[in-house]
Design a protein around this motif. Structure first.
Motif, PDB file in Angstrom:
ATOM      1  N   ILE A   1      27.805  99.020  11.690  1.00 29.58           N
ATOM      2  CA  ILE A   1      29.092  98.688  12.306  1.00 29.58           C
ATOM      3  C   ILE A   1      30.040  99.872  12.137  1.00 29.58           C
TER       4      ILE A   1
ATOM      5  N   GLU B   1      25.929  99.020  16.478  1.00 32.19           N
ATOM      6  CA  GLU B   1      25.685  97.726  17.115  1.00 32.19           C
ATOM      7  C   GLU B   1      26.968  96.943  17.358  1.00 32.19           C
ATOM      8  N   LYS B   2      27.972  97.192  16.503  1.00 31.73           N
ATOM      9  CA  LYS B   2      29.244  96.475  16.607  1.00 31.73           C
ATOM     10  C   LYS B   2      30.383  97.420  16.280  1.00 31.73           C
TER      11      LYS B   2
ATOM     12  N   TYR C   1      34.347  97.127  14.723  1.00 32.01           N
ATOM     13  CA  TYR C   1      35.280  96.276  13.971  1.00 32.01           C
ATOM     14  C   TYR C   1      36.640  96.957  13.955  1.00 32.01           C
TER      15      TYR C   1
ATOM     16  N   ILE D   1      36.232  91.972  16.177  1.00 30.13           N
ATOM     17  CA  ILE D   1      34.931  92.633  16.305  1.00 30.13           C
ATOM     18  C   ILE D   1      34.463  92.567  17.738  1.00 30.13           C
ATOM     19  N   LYS D   2      33.636  93.534  18.099  1.00 32.47           N
ATOM     20  CA  LYS D   2      33.051  93.575  19.443  1.00 32.47           C
ATOM     21  C   LYS D   2      31.590  93.986  19.311  1.00 32.47           C
ATOM     22  N   ASN D   3      30.706  93.255  19.981  1.00 31.87           N
ATOM     23  CA  ASN D   3      29.305  93.669  20.074  1.00 31.87           C
ATOM     24  C   ASN D   3      29.204  94.791  21.096  1.00 31.87           C
TER      25      ASN D   3
END
Length: 158
Positions: free
Chosen positions: A78, A113-114, A116, A155-157
């Motif tokens: 992340i 992957e993400k 934050y 958060i965002k994927n």
């Protein structure tokens, strides 16, 4: 105005911009980016693998910036959207959205992957922008950024 990667010569200007935003908008000075030790060494801080910081410049003057880096104190893949601040002259022109999209593109290129972020409750316009580009609220913090005065987590994927 152009968005470009930070250069060493930008350190003083971007530190001044971030401090000016905190002072003019009356944001907390402790437990936020204002108190971060790396604020005066942004080029060096982001001159690492899987990290980048962008500045917004017009005719040699820095109007703001934002970056991404591995989320501190996290073993997960992340990144964190960090130190996204703009002077009033740069706000409301779409630069914030352009900056976020540029950061998210690099995060994807780096293989995260993400993404934050932490922010202040009073940063309503920023939160609207984060939601617009796909961030979602989460209830508790991730990692350990030390930003104890930033109780809004998103958060965002990727």
């Amino acid at each position: 105005m152009i968005i470009r990667p930070i250069e060493k010569k930008d350190n003083n200007q971007i530190a001044s911009v971030i401090r000016e935003v905190f002072i003019s908008d009356n944001y907390p000075k402790t437990g936020t980016a204002f108190a971060d030790s790396q604020l005066d060494f942004m080029f060096e801080t982001y001159n690492n693998p899987k990290s980048i910081y962008f500045v917004v410049e017009d005719n040699g003057k820095i109007f703001g910036g934002a970056g991404i880096s591995q989320l501190e104190n996290s073993d997960e893949n992340i990144c964190e959207l960090q130190k996204m601040y703009f002077l009033n002259d740069a706000r409301g022109k779409g630069i914030g959205q352009e900056m976020i999209l540029k950061c998210l593109e690099k995060a994807t290129d780096f293989g995260y992957e993400k993404c934050y972020l932490e922010t202040l409750p009073e940063m309503h316009n920023a939160q609207k922008l984060y939601l617009k580009v796909g961030f979602e609220y989460i209830k508790s913090p991730l990692g350990g950024t030390g930003h104890t005065s930033c109780p809004v987590f998103m958060i965002k994927n990727l």
